[in-house]
Each structure stands twice: as C-alpha cells, then as structure tokens.
Motif scaffolding. Structure first.
Motif, PDB file in Angstrom:
ATOM      1  N   LYS A  35       9.898  65.712-117.000  1.00 52.48           N
ATOM      2  CA  LYS A  35       9.208  65.821-115.720  1.00 52.48           C
ATOM      3  C   LYS A  35       7.820  65.208-115.805  1.00 52.48           C
ATOM      4  CE  LYS A  35       7.751  69.180-112.312  1.00 52.48           C
ATOM      5  NZ  LYS A  35       7.625  70.595-111.997  1.00 52.48           N
ATOM      6  N   LYS A  36       7.122  65.473-116.913  1.00 53.89           N
ATOM      7  CA  LYS A  36       5.790  64.918-117.089  1.00 53.89           C
ATOM      8  C   LYS A  36       5.854  63.399-117.220  1.00 53.89           C
ATOM      9  CE  LYS A  36       3.224  67.412-119.831  1.00 53.89           C
ATOM     10  NZ  LYS A  36       2.523  67.913-121.029  1.00 53.89           N
ATOM     11  N   LEU A  37       6.934  62.881-117.795  1.00 51.21           N
ATOM     12  CA  LEU A  37       7.083  61.448-117.986  1.00 51.21           C
ATOM     13  C   LEU A  37       7.346  60.723-116.667  1.00 51.21           C
ATOM     14  CD1 LEU A  37       7.311  59.182-120.142  1.00 51.21           C
ATOM     15  CD2 LEU A  37       9.758  59.666-120.214  1.00 51.21           C
ATOM     16  N   PHE A  38       8.175  61.314-115.795  1.00 52.98           N
ATOM     17  CA  PHE A  38       8.600  60.623-114.581  1.00 52.98           C
ATOM     18  C   PHE A  38       7.804  60.990-113.332  1.00 52.98           C
ATOM     19  CE2 PHE A  38      12.543  60.240-117.120  1.00 52.98           C
ATOM     20  CZ  PHE A  38      12.575  58.855-117.153  1.00 52.98           C
ATOM     21  N   VAL A  39       7.151  62.126-113.330  1.00 54.77           N
ATOM     22  CA  VAL A  39       6.408  62.553-112.149  1.00 54.77           C
ATOM     23  C   VAL A  39       4.928  62.349-112.418  1.00 54.77           C
ATOM     24  CG1 VAL A  39       5.852  64.490-110.659  1.00 54.77           C
ATOM     25  CG2 VAL A  39       8.161  64.244-111.552  1.00 54.77           C
ATOM     26  N   ARG A  40       4.299  61.661-111.507  1.00 54.44           N
ATOM     27  CA  ARG A  40       2.861  61.423-111.655  1.00 54.44           C
ATOM     28  C   ARG A  40       2.103  62.713-111.435  1.00 54.44           C
ATOM     29  NH1 ARG A  40       3.378  57.476-114.663  1.00 54.44           N
ATOM     30  NH2 ARG A  40       4.300  55.645-113.755  1.00 54.44           N
ATOM     31  N   HIS A  41       0.885  62.749-111.907  1.00 57.33           N
ATOM     32  CA  HIS A  41       0.063  63.943-111.800  1.00 57.33           C
ATOM     33  C   HIS A  41      -0.440  64.096-110.367  1.00 57.33           C
ATOM     34  CE1 HIS A  41       0.130  64.306-116.112  1.00 57.33           C
ATOM     35  NE2 HIS A  41      -0.194  63.034-116.200  1.00 57.33           N
ATOM     36  N   LYS A  42       0.274  64.834-109.574  1.00 62.29           N
ATOM     37  CA  LYS A  42      -0.159  65.103-108.222  1.00 62.29           C
ATOM     38  C   LYS A  42       0.031  66.589-107.942  1.00 62.29           C
ATOM     39  CE  LYS A  42       4.219  63.350-106.474  1.00 62.29           C
ATOM     40  NZ  LYS A  42       4.868  62.413-105.594  1.00 62.29           N
ATOM     41  N   GLU A  43      -0.680  67.052-106.959  1.00 68.39           N
ATOM     42  CA  GLU A  43      -0.630  68.468-106.612  1.00 68.39           C
ATOM     43  C   GLU A  43       0.782  68.831-106.138  1.00 68.39           C
ATOM     44  OE1 GLU A  43      -3.207  70.817-106.296  1.00 68.39           O
ATOM     45  OE2 GLU A  43      -4.606  69.493-107.321  1.00 68.39           O
TER      46      GLU A  43
END
Length: 60
Positions: free
Chosen positions: A35-43
C-alpha cells in the motif's frame, strides 16, 4: 487419554496458533508495504463526516 497424549495435542494447538499469528502479521506487513509503495502520501478521505453539533443553552 494419557497425560502424554494431551500434552502433545496441546503442543500441536499452540504451534498452530503461533504459526497463525506469525502468518497474519507477515501478511499485514506485506499489505502495508504494498500500500505504501502504490499509494501516494495523501490524506485518507473521511467515510462519513459527522454533522457539526450545535450546543444548546438550556438552564436545568
């Protein structure tokens, strides 16, 4: 059942439980990493924003 057989059954159940816990944490860690790899850091979006409650001034 003799005491030895009960001990072996208990040991097998404990081994199954420990393996299940380790497997669960391994899969959860892997999913978190993916999830951390594919999803950008957003709220994260809110599922259901609650309406703002208004306080009522009442003397009781």
């Amino acid at each position: 059942m003799p005491l030895r057989e009960l001990g072996v059954i208990l040991l097998v159940l404990v081994v199954i439980f420990v393996f299940g816990q380790l497997w669960f944490h391994f899969v959860e860690t892997l999913l978190r990493w993916l999830k951390k790899l594919f999803v950008r850091h957003k709220e994260p979006s809110k599922w259901h924003p609650l309406p703002v409650e208004q306080e009522e001034n009442s003397d009781v």
